[in-house]
Design a protein around this motif. Structure first.
Motif, PDB file in Angstrom:
ATOM      1  N   GLU A 165       6.468  -4.541  -6.824  1.00  0.00           N
ATOM      2  CA  GLU A 165       5.658  -5.680  -7.252  1.00  0.00           C
ATOM      3  C   GLU A 165       4.186  -5.317  -7.457  1.00  0.00           C
ATOM      4  O   GLU A 165       3.435  -6.092  -8.043  1.00  0.00           O
ATOM      5  CB  GLU A 165       5.758  -6.802  -6.216  1.00  0.00           C
ATOM      6  CG  GLU A 165       7.178  -7.349  -6.038  1.00  0.00           C
ATOM      7  CD  GLU A 165       7.252  -8.338  -4.894  1.00  0.00           C
ATOM      8  OE1 GLU A 165       6.227  -8.501  -4.191  1.00  0.00           O
ATOM      9  OE2 GLU A 165       8.328  -8.931  -4.705  1.00  0.00           O
ATOM     10  N   VAL A 166       3.778  -4.146  -6.988  1.00  0.00           N
ATOM     11  CA  VAL A 166       2.370  -3.753  -7.062  1.00  0.00           C
ATOM     12  C   VAL A 166       2.112  -2.950  -8.333  1.00  0.00           C
ATOM     13  O   VAL A 166       2.780  -1.947  -8.579  1.00  0.00           O
ATOM     14  CB  VAL A 166       1.984  -2.899  -5.833  1.00  0.00           C
ATOM     15  CG1 VAL A 166       0.527  -2.434  -5.944  1.00  0.00           C
ATOM     16  CG2 VAL A 166       2.195  -3.686  -4.549  1.00  0.00           C
ATOM     17  N   PRO A 167       1.162  -3.364  -9.167  1.00  0.00           N
ATOM     18  CA  PRO A 167       0.817  -2.570 -10.361  1.00  0.00           C
ATOM     19  C   PRO A 167       0.302  -1.195  -9.949  1.00  0.00           C
ATOM     20  O   PRO A 167      -0.489  -1.073  -9.009  1.00  0.00           O
ATOM     21  CB  PRO A 167      -0.297  -3.390 -11.031  1.00  0.00           C
ATOM     22  CG  PRO A 167      -0.131  -4.772 -10.491  1.00  0.00           C
ATOM     23  CD  PRO A 167       0.383  -4.615  -9.095  1.00  0.00           C
ATOM     24  N   ARG A 168       0.743  -0.171 -10.632  1.00  0.00           N
ATOM     25  CA  ARG A 168       0.351   1.191 -10.265  1.00  0.00           C
ATOM     26  C   ARG A 168      -0.939   1.581 -11.002  1.00  0.00           C
ATOM     27  O   ARG A 168      -0.937   2.360 -11.956  1.00  0.00           O
ATOM     28  CB  ARG A 168       1.505   2.163 -10.545  1.00  0.00           C
ATOM     29  CG  ARG A 168       2.636   1.979  -9.537  1.00  0.00           C
ATOM     30  CD  ARG A 168       3.798   2.900  -9.763  1.00  0.00           C
ATOM     31  NE  ARG A 168       4.542   2.617 -10.980  1.00  0.00           N
ATOM     32  CZ  ARG A 168       5.368   1.595 -11.131  1.00  0.00           C
ATOM     33  NH1 ARG A 168       5.536   0.718 -10.145  1.00  0.00           N
ATOM     34  NH2 ARG A 168       6.031   1.437 -12.264  1.00  0.00           N
ATOM     35  N   THR A 169      -2.032   0.985 -10.543  1.00  0.00           N
ATOM     36  CA  THR A 169      -3.349   1.267 -11.096  1.00  0.00           C
ATOM     37  C   THR A 169      -3.802   2.655 -10.651  1.00  0.00           C
ATOM     38  O   THR A 169      -3.168   3.310  -9.819  1.00  0.00           O
ATOM     39  CB  THR A 169      -4.352   0.228 -10.611  1.00  0.00           C
ATOM     40  OG1 THR A 169      -4.461   0.335  -9.171  1.00  0.00           O
ATOM     41  CG2 THR A 169      -3.907  -1.188 -10.977  1.00  0.00           C
TER      42      THR A 169
ATOM     43  N   ARG B 186       8.786   5.201  -6.514  1.00  0.00           N
ATOM     44  CA  ARG B 186       8.150   6.403  -5.992  1.00  0.00           C
ATOM     45  C   ARG B 186       6.934   6.720  -6.847  1.00  0.00           C
ATOM     46  O   ARG B 186       7.046   6.903  -8.060  1.00  0.00           O
ATOM     47  CB  ARG B 186       9.129   7.578  -6.017  1.00  0.00           C
ATOM     48  CG  ARG B 186       8.591   8.814  -5.305  1.00  0.00           C
ATOM     49  CD  ARG B 186       9.618   9.911  -5.226  1.00  0.00           C
ATOM     50  NE  ARG B 186       9.922  10.451  -6.554  1.00  0.00           N
ATOM     51  CZ  ARG B 186      10.760  11.449  -6.764  1.00  0.00           C
ATOM     52  NH1 ARG B 186      11.426  11.977  -5.754  1.00  0.00           N
ATOM     53  NH2 ARG B 186      10.962  11.889  -7.992  1.00  0.00           N
ATOM     54  N   VAL B 187       5.768   6.758  -6.223  1.00  0.00           N
ATOM     55  CA  VAL B 187       4.531   7.072  -6.947  1.00  0.00           C
ATOM     56  C   VAL B 187       4.400   8.574  -7.116  1.00  0.00           C
ATOM     57  O   VAL B 187       4.151   9.077  -8.213  1.00  0.00           O
ATOM     58  CB  VAL B 187       3.304   6.500  -6.216  1.00  0.00           C
ATOM     59  CG1 VAL B 187       2.046   6.683  -7.067  1.00  0.00           C
ATOM     60  CG2 VAL B 187       3.502   5.032  -5.877  1.00  0.00           C
ATOM     61  N   PHE B 188       4.540   9.300  -6.016  1.00  0.00           N
ATOM     62  CA  PHE B 188       4.593  10.750  -6.018  1.00  0.00           C
ATOM     63  C   PHE B 188       5.733  11.159  -5.088  1.00  0.00           C
ATOM     64  O   PHE B 188       6.295  10.317  -4.378  1.00  0.00           O
ATOM     65  CB  PHE B 188       3.275  11.374  -5.528  1.00  0.00           C
ATOM     66  CG  PHE B 188       2.098  11.091  -6.426  1.00  0.00           C
ATOM     67  CD1 PHE B 188       2.028  11.651  -7.692  1.00  0.00           C
ATOM     68  CD2 PHE B 188       1.075  10.268  -6.013  1.00  0.00           C
ATOM     69  CE1 PHE B 188       0.955  11.380  -8.532  1.00  0.00           C
ATOM     70  CE2 PHE B 188      -0.001   9.992  -6.832  1.00  0.00           C
ATOM     71  CZ  PHE B 188      -0.062  10.558  -8.098  1.00  0.00           C
ATOM     72  N   HIS B 189       6.051  12.433  -5.087  1.00  0.00           N
ATOM     73  CA  HIS B 189       7.145  12.907  -4.238  1.00  0.00           C
ATOM     74  C   HIS B 189       6.873  12.521  -2.778  1.00  0.00           C
ATOM     75  O   HIS B 189       5.851  12.879  -2.202  1.00  0.00           O
ATOM     76  CB  HIS B 189       7.281  14.423  -4.351  1.00  0.00           C
ATOM     77  CG  HIS B 189       8.360  14.977  -3.474  1.00  0.00           C
ATOM     78  ND1 HIS B 189       9.700  14.802  -3.741  1.00  0.00           N
ATOM     79  CD2 HIS B 189       8.298  15.685  -2.312  1.00  0.00           C
ATOM     80  CE1 HIS B 189      10.414  15.383  -2.811  1.00  0.00           C
ATOM     81  NE2 HIS B 189       9.593  15.933  -1.926  1.00  0.00           N
TER      82      HIS B 189
ATOM     83  N   GLN C 119       0.849  -1.176   0.000  1.00  0.00           N
ATOM     84  CA  GLN C 119       0.000   0.000   0.000  1.00  0.00           C
ATOM     85  C   GLN C 119       0.895   1.239   0.000  1.00  0.00           C
ATOM     86  O   GLN C 119       2.011   1.202   0.530  1.00  0.00           O
ATOM     87  CB  GLN C 119      -0.918   0.026   1.224  1.00  0.00           C
ATOM     88  CG  GLN C 119      -1.874  -1.145   1.319  1.00  0.00           C
ATOM     89  CD  GLN C 119      -2.904  -1.153   0.212  1.00  0.00           C
ATOM     90  OE1 GLN C 119      -3.268  -0.114  -0.331  1.00  0.00           O
ATOM     91  NE2 GLN C 119      -3.379  -2.346  -0.146  1.00  0.00           N
ATOM     92  N   PRO C 120       0.469   2.341  -0.604  1.00  0.00           N
ATOM     93  CA  PRO C 120       1.311   3.541  -0.606  1.00  0.00           C
ATOM     94  C   PRO C 120       1.693   3.969   0.803  1.00  0.00           C
ATOM     95  O   PRO C 120       0.876   3.943   1.720  1.00  0.00           O
ATOM     96  CB  PRO C 120       0.416   4.588  -1.290  1.00  0.00           C
ATOM     97  CG  PRO C 120      -0.523   3.784  -2.132  1.00  0.00           C
ATOM     98  CD  PRO C 120      -0.800   2.535  -1.337  1.00  0.00           C
ATOM     99  N   PHE C 121       2.941   4.363   0.978  1.00  0.00           N
ATOM    100  CA  PHE C 121       3.423   4.822   2.281  1.00  0.00           C
ATOM    101  C   PHE C 121       4.381   5.981   2.066  1.00  0.00           C
ATOM    102  O   PHE C 121       5.016   6.121   1.014  1.00  0.00           O
ATOM    103  CB  PHE C 121       4.123   3.684   3.046  1.00  0.00           C
ATOM    104  CG  PHE C 121       5.308   3.103   2.323  1.00  0.00           C
ATOM    105  CD1 PHE C 121       6.587   3.620   2.496  1.00  0.00           C
ATOM    106  CD2 PHE C 121       5.150   2.019   1.453  1.00  0.00           C
ATOM    107  CE1 PHE C 121       7.691   3.083   1.828  1.00  0.00           C
ATOM    108  CE2 PHE C 121       6.240   1.478   0.765  1.00  0.00           C
ATOM    109  CZ  PHE C 121       7.507   2.010   0.953  1.00  0.00           C
ATOM    110  N   THR C 122       4.490   6.818   3.102  1.00  0.00           N
ATOM    111  CA  THR C 122       5.359   7.983   3.003  1.00  0.00           C
ATOM    112  C   THR C 122       6.786   7.632   3.461  1.00  0.00           C
ATOM    113  O   THR C 122       7.009   6.608   4.115  1.00  0.00           O
ATOM    114  CB  THR C 122       4.840   9.135   3.867  1.00  0.00           C
ATOM    115  OG1 THR C 122       4.913   8.736   5.264  1.00  0.00           O
ATOM    116  CG2 THR C 122       3.407   9.484   3.516  1.00  0.00           C
TER     117      THR C 122
END
Length: 311
Positions: free
Chosen positions: A46-50, A36-39, A12-15
């Motif tokens: 391993e997780v698809p960035r849907t 990195r998904v966002f800054h 899951q996204p984490f900071t």
């Protein structure tokens, strides 16, 4: 490279702050195990960035607890595909979001919200109304039809929400809500119906069904004029490439033709290359079946279906 062990769910996204607090080192965070998904916000490679993942990451990335996913991004989460390269969120006035890949819109009052895939998102009706400032009439109806198809809202609920809407494009939102119909299979079907309506022809019935005396469903047509027995159907390329479906359509058409049904089949080019020709075909079918001829098509259809100009 395997994902390092730590006390947070890296799927899951984490900071960055959460990662360091959970025991990840800066070296591990910068390894190929994460992206990195966002800054300042990461996730396991391993997780698809849907879009769902990106929406969760966006809410993690902004420093406001009351931010909510909205507009195009909310539509995607509710199951209505709207093209967007960024995640759209709504924040309070004076809340500044300077984050590449995230588009922020400001609103004084917090909009009606729901949870979708664990993400705080504007309600389906609110999302529909918000998109009046982004989409034209036809594409807004496409979204409304899809939301109804997904069973997350009803046409009546959209009409009610639109009647109370005080935001941008009130006229477009209210008119679009009144054109949303249940039983629509696809966006091209919505566009085909609206081409007919905006040209001033009678609106065909959506999802017209024929049953036998016992109530058993025999056949279904996307769009139909019941009394003159005219069926109007969109034939997509993928649909035609599937032999089993294509053969079934041919058989169905032959059976209905024996029952005096007239078919007008439309492909993509009939919507976007030469919509006038499509309208003329439908009008000719109506006249052939004894309907009163249309004196002149309304020009409004050209605004949304201009066709290809001839050099």
């Amino acid at each position: 490279m395997s994902t390092p062990s730590c006390e947070i769910d890296v799927r899951q996204p984490f900071t960055r702050a959460e990662a360091l607090k959970a025991g990840l080192t800066p070296y591990e965070l910068g390894s190929t195990a994460f992206v990195r998904v966002f800054h300042g916000v990461y996730i396991s490679r391993e997780v698809p960035r849907t879009h769902v993942v990106r929406a969760r990451a966006a809410l993690k990335a902004v420093p406001y607890d009351d931010a909510v996913v909205s507009h195009e991004s909310a539509a995607q989460l509710w199951g209505a595909s709207v093209a967007t390269s960024s995640v759209t969120i709504t924040v309070r006035p004076k809340q500044v979001v300077l984050l590449p890949g995230v588009k922020a819109r400001q609103r004084t009052a917090r909009p009606p919200t729901s949870r979708r895939h664990g993400v705080l998102v504007t309600s389906p009706s609110q999302t529909f109304c918000d998109l009046g400032s982004v989409l034209d009439l036809v594409e807004l109806v496409v979204v409304g039809d899809k939301l109804v198809r997904r069973k997350v809202v009803t046409p009546d609920q959209l009409v009610e929400a639109a009647s109370q809407w005080r935001g941008w494009a009130r006229g477009t939102v209210r008119r679009a809500a009144g054109l949303v119909r249940p039983g629509v299979d696809s966006p091209p079907e919505t566009r085909l119906r609206l081409l007919v309506v905006l040209a001033g022809l009678p609106e065909p019935t959506v999802d017209y069904r024929i049953h036998d005396d016992d109530g058993t469903l025999l056949r279904r047509m996307e769009l139909a004029y019941e009394e003159p027995k005219i069926a109007i159907e969109y034939q997509g390329r993928d649909h035609r490439r599937q032999d089993k479906i294509w053969v079934g359509d041919i058989t169905r058409r032959e059976e209905l033709s024996r029952d005096s049904w007239r078919f007008v089949e439309v492909i993509n080019e009939g919507l976007f290359d030469d919509p006038l020709e499509t309208l003329l075909r439908i009008e000719q079918a109506r006249v052939d079946r004894g309907c009163a001829p249309t004196k002149m098509f309304r020009e409004e259809f050209r605004r949304y279906f201009p066709g290809k100009s001839v050099a």
